[in-house]
Every structure is written in structure tokens, then in C-alpha cells.
Scaffold this motif. Structure first.
Motif, PDB file in Angstrom:
ATOM      1  N   ASN A 142       8.836   7.897   6.022  1.00 31.62           N
ATOM      2  CA  ASN A 142       9.940   7.030   6.557  1.00 31.62           C
ATOM      3  C   ASN A 142      11.023   8.028   7.392  1.00 31.62           C
ATOM      4  O   ASN A 142      11.959   7.192   7.426  1.00 31.62           O
ATOM      5  CB  ASN A 142      10.249   6.286   5.647  1.00 31.62           C
ATOM      6  N   GLN A 143      11.026   9.343   7.475  1.00 36.00           N
ATOM      7  CA  GLN A 143      12.046   9.968   8.090  1.00 36.00           C
ATOM      8  C   GLN A 143      12.043   9.562   9.503  1.00 36.00           C
ATOM      9  O   GLN A 143      13.647   9.566   9.754  1.00 36.00           O
ATOM     10  CB  GLN A 143      11.701  11.379   8.308  1.00 36.00           C
ATOM     11  N   LEU A 161       2.701   6.439   7.656  1.00 37.08           N
ATOM     12  CA  LEU A 161       3.459   7.226   6.820  1.00 37.08           C
ATOM     13  C   LEU A 161       4.839   7.755   7.381  1.00 37.08           C
ATOM     14  O   LEU A 161       6.021   7.802   6.751  1.00 37.08           O
ATOM     15  CB  LEU A 161       2.993   8.122   5.948  1.00 37.08           C
ATOM     16  N   ALA A 162       4.811   8.406   8.415  1.00 33.23           N
ATOM     17  CA  ALA A 162       5.982   9.113   8.982  1.00 33.23           C
ATOM     18  C   ALA A 162       6.872   8.001   9.435  1.00 33.23           C
ATOM     19  O   ALA A 162       8.167   8.598   9.524  1.00 33.23           O
ATOM     20  CB  ALA A 162       5.453   9.759  10.265  1.00 33.23           C
ATOM     21  N   VAL A 163       6.661   6.897   9.831  1.00 35.87           N
ATOM     22  CA  VAL A 163       7.707   5.959  10.476  1.00 35.87           C
ATOM     23  C   VAL A 163       8.163   4.851   9.407  1.00 35.87           C
ATOM     24  O   VAL A 163       7.289   4.376   8.788  1.00 35.87           O
ATOM     25  CB  VAL A 163       7.337   5.130  11.643  1.00 35.87           C
ATOM     26  N   SER A 164       9.142   4.284   9.714  1.00 34.45           N
ATOM     27  CA  SER A 164       9.676   3.342   9.084  1.00 34.45           C
ATOM     28  C   SER A 164       9.740   1.725   9.666  1.00 34.45           C
ATOM     29  O   SER A 164       9.858   0.947   8.766  1.00 34.45           O
ATOM     30  CB  SER A 164      11.166   3.600   8.302  1.00 34.45           C
ATOM     31  N   ILE A 180       8.930  11.101  16.975  1.00 30.33           N
ATOM     32  CA  ILE A 180       7.661  11.845  16.428  1.00 30.33           C
ATOM     33  C   ILE A 180       6.530  11.533  17.061  1.00 30.33           C
ATOM     34  O   ILE A 180       6.090  10.291  17.154  1.00 30.33           O
ATOM     35  CB  ILE A 180       7.722  11.627  14.958  1.00 30.33           C
ATOM     36  N   LEU A 181       5.583  12.407  17.547  1.00 37.24           N
ATOM     37  CA  LEU A 181       4.323  12.198  17.911  1.00 37.24           C
ATOM     38  C   LEU A 181       3.326  13.050  16.849  1.00 37.24           C
ATOM     39  O   LEU A 181       3.511  14.163  16.602  1.00 37.24           O
ATOM     40  CB  LEU A 181       3.875  12.893  19.252  1.00 37.24           C
TER      41      LEU A 181
END
Length: 475
Positions: free
Chosen positions: A123-124, A150-153, A215-216
Motif C-alpha cells: 500500500n505504499q 499489493l503495491a497500491v492502495s 509505480i510500474l
């Protein structure tokens, strides 16, 4: 072990990476389950790299199995078990309620994964993106999509390669349509993490991402694209995108490319179904003559008919059967029955026709199609009898032609190959068991009228020759 179409395994996160869990997963994979979801309970971790290690480890267990396998983390999808229906729930030592419980005795010295706490956290980033062809969604795609979610919120944009850019791909005729690929990706993402807003972008010209992304997420073989995209974004005064580079899942048999790829899956579909690219496209055209829902053909039917337990009951059988349909009054009904009559086929169970009928009815509900006649046709392939007195004359005539088409292999010069394929499908039986049961089936064929086959004499000769061969088996 009894086969269940959809299996949910509840597992404590503390069991991840231990030998007994791995054995349990493979135990169920070996039964050719149609779909297994591993729902990990209690995942209090923060870093993406840890999740990547877990996903690689678990998906690595199933590289040689065709089962649809999905890993879900409860921390991001608390309502998952209430939203989806499963035929069986197995609880591996969690405090959640399941059908039955298997207590795990964990040896902490075996296969323990070392988690290194570093890098990006879950979630960063608010908004992220990834891209790919996502053809015949495989475990490499699933890891990429999982890590992206998982990387995004808040938001994830998924770029999916257009059909225009796939013209030079190997076996491109087997490539799923853009809309099918979008639907498969969407269904996976919504199952994995339903709180994330999704946007799909058709990649016609790979000229970089122009949206407001932070982010990519990409694989090692595409990491140079991050620098290229950021150079383009700089020219347009857009922010620089962070890059998350995930590993590559290697091909199990180490043949051809080292990584798992959609090309391998297209090759497997062609080989398993004994269809050339041209024949596959012919079959696709036949489907489009009765339905414009390509997702059901390219994803559902193709997946089922390409299962490992099949040798005769594949798309080749459907292709050959469609060629036999002459003089049909209601061709749409008969073609639909043909496509669906063997969609469920497990030699160890005895209700394949009923389950095939239910799956057809699920498709029909989605397309608002009347199911009565097609359902009757599918169910009649169990007995191959035409004594359905309430059928109108035209439908009864169609039923006879349809059942004859299903049995036309009996009069074919390819009968010896058919006989070998049936033996392979029943490989779970010993030679003696197979000999006894197969002779009984073949003698039943001989004692009944083989309807209106063009060459009934040839069919009876083929059957008798197989009986003679079986009777001479030394077991």
C-alpha cells in the motif's frame, strides 16, 4: 480422493513454506481439481518482497499441474469466503470454520523461508500500473497481478496488448481475444483484492504510460522499459515512475524458453487437442455461429477440453463431431449440445453428463438462452437412446443425428487410435480391470442398434476387433 470442482484450503500463514503444507497442496493438485484457492489466514507482513517470496514458493508447487490455483491473503479480502461458493472447504489448522480440520504438525527446520525486511511496502503507492499480453492467464501473470495489487492502495491500471501487436506471435490463432483476456484478468484481480479500482488500457502503441502513476510493476526481462517510459514521461513533464522488478518463474521442463510463457500454453492446447492453428480457428468460427461470447469458448471450453486426463474427449472430438452434423433442423441447439456435452469429463466419476449440463445452463443463464432442448441432448449422451417421447419430430430427428455424430468414431479408420486413447483415459485401472470393463461396454455396443451410422458394418467390425485384441491380452 474424491474429486471436487472447486476446493478452498484454509491455512494459517505460520504454515507457509513448510513441507507438510506443500505435500497437502500437491496431494490435491494430483486429483486434477478444476480450481483450488489457498486462503492464507493471518498475514501480518509489510514488505512486497516477502509477499513475492511467498507467491513464488506456492505457485512454484503447481508448475506441472494445469489446475487453476489462486493464493488469497485474508488481510486484503476479509469477505472472500462469503462471496464465493466451493464444493469443499479444508481447514489446515486455522480457527476459521471449515468442513473438517487437518492438524498440521510443523517441523520448523524444514523448508523455512527466510524473510528479509526491505524495499517497498504494501500500500505504499496510491496509483500503479503494469502491462502484458495476459494470454491464457498463467502463474507468472498471477504473481505479477498479485504484487501489483499489493503495491497500491487505491488504483491499478493494467495495460493489455492489443491483437494488432500480436500478429507475429507463435500460434497466434490460439491467442485469446482482447476482451477474453480483459475478463480473465479482471476476475482474478477482483477475487484477489476487490477494494482496488481497476482500469484496463488496450496497448496499441507501446509509447509509455502517460497517467499519474507512482509505480510500474514488471518482470526482469522488461526492466529496461522503466527507463524508456520515464524518458518519455520526462519529455511530457510527468513525474518519474518507481519500478518494482519481480523475478521470473522458470519453465518446469526447461525446454525452449527458460520462463513460463503463454506460448507454451498455446503449444500445449494445440498438442493436447491435436488441432492445427487453422482447425482451431475453424472451431472458433463454429462457436461464433451460435454465440458471440468468446470468453466461454476461449477460456472455459478450451481449459476444460485441454485437461491432462483427456486423450480422446478433447476439442478434436468436438471438431470431428461438428463435421458430421448434416441435415439438422435446429443447428444452434445441436451445436451448443456438441460443444458442451463432454465439457466435464473425469473417467473416475459417473455423473459427467449431468455436470456438463449444469455448466451449459450456467452459460445459458449468462446469455439468456433457453436450456430445455440442449440439456436433453447433453443428458442423452449418457444412454445414447432416443426414447424421448415428448420431443417434437424435428428435435427427435436432430437428436438421432447428434448421437450418431458422437459415435461416428466407431466407423472411422482412426478407431485404433481412439481405442488407445480410451485406455489412456482409464489408466487408473489395472489391465485386468480395464479388460473386463471395456469388453462389457463394447459387447453392449454390439447388442444395441448403432442408430444411423453411414457404415454400421464397419463400426461393428472395429468393435469386434477391439474385443478380440482385449481377449488376447495376457494380464
Amino acid at each position: 480422493m474424491k474429486h471436487h470442482a472447486k476446493l478452498l484450503i484454509l491455512c494459517s500463514f505460520n504454515s507457509i513454506g513448510y513441507q507438510l503444507l506443500d505435500q497437502k497442496i500437491e496431494e490435491y493438485l494430483k486429483t486434477n481439481q478444476e480450481e483450488i484457492v489457498l486462503y492464507l489466514v493471518g498475514t501480518p507482513i509489510t514488505y512486497l518482497k516477502i509477499y513475492e517470496q511467498i507467491l513464488f514458493h506456492l505457485y512454484g508447487r503447481i508448475k506441472q499441474y494445469p489446475t487453476k490455483f489462486i493464493v488469497i491473503f485474508d488481510i486484503f479480502n476479509k469477505e472472500f469466503r462469503n462471496k464465493y461458493q466451493f464444493d469443499l472447504v479444508i481447514n489446515l489448522g486455522t480457527n476459521l470454520q471449515g468442513d473438517f480440520n487437518i492438524q498440521l504438525k510443523i517441523n520448523h527446520e524444514i523448508q523455512k523461508i527466510q524473510f528479509k525486511q526491505e524495499g517497498y511496502t504494501v500500500n505504499q503507492f496510491k496509483r500503479g500500473a503494469n502491462s502484458g499480453t495476459f494470454d491464457h492467464l498463467h502463474i507468472g501473470h498471477k504473481v505479477l497481478l498479485s504484487l501489483s495489487l499489493l503495491a497500491v492502495s487505491q488504483h491499478l491500471t493494467i495495460g493489455i496488448t492489443s491483437e494488432i501487436l500480436l500478429q507475429k506471435k507463435k500460434l497466434r490463432g490460439f491467442i485469446q481475444s482482447y476482451n477474453t483476456r480483459v475478463r480473465c484478468v479482471k476476475e482474478f484481480c477482483q477475487m484477489f483484492r476487490p477494494d482496488i479500482e481497476l482500469q484496463f488500457s488496450e496497448l496499441i502503441d507501446p509509447n509509455g504510460l502517460k497517467g499519474q502513476y507512482e509505480i510500474l510493476i514488471t518482470t526482469q526481462d522488461c526492466q529496461n522499459s522503466i527507463e524508456y517510459i520515464n524518458n518519455l514521461r520526462k519529455q511530457e513533464s510527468l513525474n518519474e515512475i518507481n519500478g518494482y522488478i519481480m523475478g521470473i518463474i522458470e519453465n518446469q521442463n526447461h525446454q525452449g524458453d527458460g520462463k513460463i510463457s503463454s506460448t507454451q500454453f498455446r503449444e500445449q492446447i494445440s498438442q493436447k487437442n491435436r488441432l492445427t492453428e487453422y482447425e482451431y480457428l475453424e472451431l472458433r468460427t463454429e462457436w461464433l455461429s451460435v454465440s458471440n461470447n468468446l470468453y466461454w469458448f476461449e477460456s472455459i471450453l478450451v481449459d476444460y477440453y485441454s485437461q491432462p486426463q483427456r486423450y480422446y474427449h478433447t476439442l478434436r472430438h468436438i471438431y470431428d463431431m461438428l463435421k458430421q452434423l448434416k441435415g439438422i433442423k435446429n443447428i444452434t441447439n445441436v451445436k451448443l449440445a456438441t460443444f458442451f456435452h463432454d465439457i466435464i469429463y473425469y473417467p473416475k466419476i459417473h455423473d459427467n453428463e449431468e455436470k456438463s449440463c449444469l455448466l451449459f445452463q450456467q452459460f445459458a443463464k449468462e446469455g439468456n438462452i433457453d436450456t430445455e432442448i440442449v440439456s436433453i441432448f447433453i443428458l442423452q449422451t449418457k444412454s445414447h437412446q432416443t426414447d424421448v417421447p415428448f420431443l417434437p419430430e424435428d428435435d427427435l430427428s436432430d437428436l438421432m443425428i447428434y448421437l450418431d455424430a458422437d459415435m461416428s468414431i466407431l466407423e472411422s479408420d482412426a478407431y485404433p487410435i481412439y481405442a488407445q486413447d480410451i485406455r489412456k483415459e482409464y489408466s487408473h485401472l489395472s489391465d485386468q480391470e480395464y479388460k473386463t470393463s471395456r469388453i462389457a461396454v463394447l459387447q453392449k455396443f454390439l447388442q444395441s442398434k448403432i442408430f444411423n451410422l453411414r457404415n454400421e458394418e464397419k463400426a461393428r467390425k472395429n468393435i469386434q476387433e477391439e474385443i478380440d485384441i482385449l481377449q488376447n491380452w495376457v494380464v
